[in-house]
Design an enzyme around this catalytic site. Structure first.
Site, PDB file in Angstrom:
ATOM      1  N   THR A 157      16.706  70.588  39.883  1.00 54.33           N
ATOM      2  CA  THR A 157      15.273  70.293  39.884  1.00 54.33           C
ATOM      3  C   THR A 157      14.995  68.874  40.365  1.00 54.33           C
ATOM      4  OG1 THR A 157      13.403  69.882  38.388  1.00 54.33           O
ATOM      5  CG2 THR A 157      15.556  69.709  37.422  1.00 54.33           C
TER       6      THR A 157
ATOM      7  N   TYR B 252      15.027  67.836  29.808  1.00 56.66           N
ATOM      8  CA  TYR B 252      15.207  68.889  30.819  1.00 56.66           C
ATOM      9  C   TYR B 252      15.900  68.330  32.066  1.00 56.66           C
ATOM     10  CZ  TYR B 252      14.105  71.942  34.709  1.00 56.66           C
ATOM     11  OH  TYR B 252      14.201  72.703  35.845  1.00 56.66           O
TER      12      TYR B 252
ATOM     13  N   ARG C 166       1.821  67.475  44.124  1.00 56.99           N
ATOM     14  CA  ARG C 166       3.114  68.156  44.030  1.00 56.99           C
ATOM     15  C   ARG C 166       3.431  68.850  45.346  1.00 56.99           C
ATOM     16  NH1 ARG C 166       3.227  65.418  40.382  1.00 56.99           N
ATOM     17  NH2 ARG C 166       3.674  65.783  38.196  1.00 56.99           N
TER      18      ARG C 166
HETATM   19  N1  UFG Z   1      -1.437  70.942  35.676  1.00 57.96           N
HETATM   20  C1  UFG Z   1      -2.758  70.960  35.308  1.00 57.96           C
HETATM   21  N2  UFG Z   1      -3.198  72.016  34.576  1.00 57.96           N
HETATM   22  C2  UFG Z   1      -2.393  73.041  34.176  1.00 57.96           C
HETATM   23  C3  UFG Z   1      -1.034  73.010  34.558  1.00 57.96           C
HETATM   24  C4  UFG Z   1      -0.593  71.941  35.304  1.00 57.96           C
HETATM   25  O1  UFG Z   1      -3.533  70.055  35.644  1.00 57.96           O
HETATM   26  O2  UFG Z   1      -2.865  73.967  33.493  1.00 57.96           O
HETATM   27  C5  UFG Z   1      -0.956  69.859  36.542  1.00 57.96           C
HETATM   28  C6  UFG Z   1       0.180  69.085  35.946  1.00 57.96           C
HETATM   29  O3  UFG Z   1      -0.294  68.031  35.145  1.00 57.96           O
HETATM   30  C7  UFG Z   1       0.907  68.614  37.214  1.00 57.96           C
HETATM   31  C8  UFG Z   1       0.656  69.729  38.226  1.00 57.96           C
HETATM   32  O4  UFG Z   1      -0.478  70.434  37.725  1.00 57.96           O
HETATM   33  O5  UFG Z   1       0.326  67.449  37.688  1.00 57.96           O
HETATM   34  C9  UFG Z   1       1.807  70.698  38.346  1.00 57.96           C
HETATM   35  O6  UFG Z   1       2.191  71.115  37.043  1.00 57.96           O
HETATM   36  P1  UFG Z   1       3.199  72.314  36.776  1.00 57.96           P
HETATM   37  O7  UFG Z   1       3.302  72.454  35.291  1.00 57.96           O
HETATM   38  O8  UFG Z   1       2.794  73.507  37.561  1.00 57.96           O
HETATM   39  O9  UFG Z   1       4.549  71.801  37.400  1.00 57.96           O
HETATM   40  P2  UFG Z   1       5.333  70.427  37.115  1.00 57.96           P
HETATM   41  O10 UFG Z   1       5.158  69.597  38.360  1.00 57.96           O
HETATM   42  O11 UFG Z   1       4.981  69.800  35.843  1.00 57.96           O
HETATM   43  O12 UFG Z   1       6.795  70.977  36.925  1.00 57.96           O
HETATM   44  C10 UFG Z   1       7.623  71.170  37.997  1.00 57.96           C
HETATM   45  C11 UFG Z   1       8.690  72.202  37.638  1.00 57.96           C
HETATM   46  C12 UFG Z   1       9.616  71.646  36.596  1.00 57.96           C
HETATM   47  C13 UFG Z   1      10.122  70.326  37.057  1.00 57.96           C
HETATM   48  C14 UFG Z   1       8.979  69.381  37.288  1.00 57.96           C
HETATM   49  C15 UFG Z   1       9.409  68.006  37.706  1.00 57.96           C
HETATM   50  O13 UFG Z   1       8.075  73.380  37.152  1.00 57.96           O
HETATM   51  O14 UFG Z   1      10.694  72.536  36.408  1.00 57.96           O
HETATM   52  O15 UFG Z   1       8.173  69.927  38.321  1.00 57.96           O
HETATM   53  O16 UFG Z   1       8.461  67.064  37.257  1.00 57.96           O
HETATM   54  F1  UFG Z   1      10.920  69.781  36.129  1.00 57.96           F
END
Ligand code: UFG
Length: 327
Positions: free
Chosen positions: A117, A141, A219
């Site tokens: 990741t 993680y 992202r």
């Molecule tokens: N977000 C929201 N609302 C939601 C869900 C997410 O605003 O309901 C935002 C989060 O704050 C983040 C972005 O959308 O800024 C993406 O969030 P996700 O939860 O979809 O994904 P992440 O970037 O947090 O997680 C991903 C992978 C993980 C990995 C991580 C690294 O799913 O496995 O990136 O930071 F570890």
């Protein structure tokens, strides 16, 4: 090739299974169904319900199937949960991998494709991020995955393993048959689409005061079918290696929601909440290494395609695989 997939009942694993079978490989899915779904396992695959932390269960699966390669998807993957329960993450993700690696060594299986990741990097110093970026995980993680990478490095050096370490950015999208179904759902795109479906009232935006053009986090969203393709290429990679997997393009939370409104034709109400702890403002991959050494080129880079595919799956299966209450 005979390929044993741990976690083949999960989101990325189920789609890699489908792709391997389409290409004529033999697949055994080994999954404890803790977070995965029996209905996500392709009917053409063999299935064993087992846990990577249980040596006997691994042993009998290896003895019966005699795999030539392993793809290791089985893991817990939520940053927030790992901050609350680090032990759970080190147990599943690290101790589980150690058991798996030992079983592989005993059965003389050296080829492994490992789901890692971008969380191994922590908050990046430079964006886009290539593989030379320092690793400094900011969650158990990310740490558990980095420890797994290092373990496999030692098994490469001491036992001749051929590990290919794939550092995913934000997996998303769906195939026609398999998609994302987590309970509770924490990821942005499924939550946006669940809101479009009326399954939740609004999307919570976690922070709109980041140092980004619209204040929301950026992202790199990579289609799960493109991730699956990278696994196929990794299986054939003779030298092993570490590869970032992303499109090299970043989209903000706001941009994702706006594009989802266009794709679904639905309003998608939002509410702004405080920042979610541990969220870096911007994570974007530089995936040049995967292009050069694996010959990987994402075929579905557009956010629109990603959302259309995910939307088709969510509309066809509003209750996901339907085997548990969704959160
Ligand atoms: N977000 C929201 N609302 C939601 C869900 C997410 O605003 O309901 C935002 C989060 O704050 C983040 C972005 O959308 O800024 C993406 O969030 P996700 O939860 O979809 O994904 P992440 O970037 O947090 O997680 C991903 C992978 C993980 C990995 C991580 C690294 O799913 O496995 O990136 O930071 F570890």
């Amino acid at each position: 090739m005979r390929v044993l997939l741990t976690g083949g009942a999960g989101y990325v694993g189920s789609i890699a299974t489908e792709r391997l079978l389409d290409l004529g490989h033999e697949v055994l899915v080994f999954d404890n169904l803790g977070r995965g779904h029996r209905a996500a396992v392709d009917a053409r695959a063999r299935f064993v319900r087992g846990d990577v932390r249980t040596p006997d269960e691994l042993e009998s699966a290896f003895a019966a199937f005699k795999p030539e390669a392993v793809m290791h998807f089985a893991a817990l993957a939520l940053v927030g949960e790992s901050m609350k329960r680090p032990g759970l993450y080190f147990d599943n993700n690290f101790a589980g991998l150690l058991r798996l690696a030992e079983t592989m060594r005993r059965h003389d299986v050296r080829r492994i494709v490992f789901s890692s990741t971008c969380a191994v990097y922590g908050a990046p110093a430079v964006v886009p991020m290539d593989e030379t970026q320092p690793t400094a995980p900011e969650s158990p993680y990310g740490e558990s995955k980095l420890m797994g990478e290092r373990l496999l490095g030692w098994y490469a050096q001491r036992h001749g393993f051929l590990p290919v370490l794939l550092r995913y950015f934000n997996a998303c999208g769906a195939s026609a048959r398999h998609g994302e179904d987590h309970a509770p759902e924490t990821h942005l795109i499924p939550n946006v689409l669940r809101t479009a479906l009326g399954r939740q009232a609004r999307v919570e935006i976690f922070g709109d005061d980041y140092e980004t053009p619209d204040g929301t986090c950026i992202r790199d969203y990579i289609h799960v079918l493109d991730l699956a393709e990278a696994h196929i290429l990794a299986l054939e990679c003779e030298a092993g290696g570490t590869f970032n997997l992303g499109n090299g393009a970043g989209y903000s939370v706001q941009q994702v929601i706006e594009e989802a409104r266009r794709v679904t034709g639905r309003p998608i109400p939002v509410t702004v909440r405080p920042r979610r702890p541990g969220d870096p403002p911007r994570l974007v991959a530089s995936a040049g290494e995967a292009a050069t050494r694996l010959g990987w080129k994402p075929q579905r880079p557009s956010l629109r395609t990603i959302l259309e595919d995910a939307w088709a799956w969510h509309r066809a299966r509003p209750d996901g695989y339907g085997d548990r209450a969704t959160g």
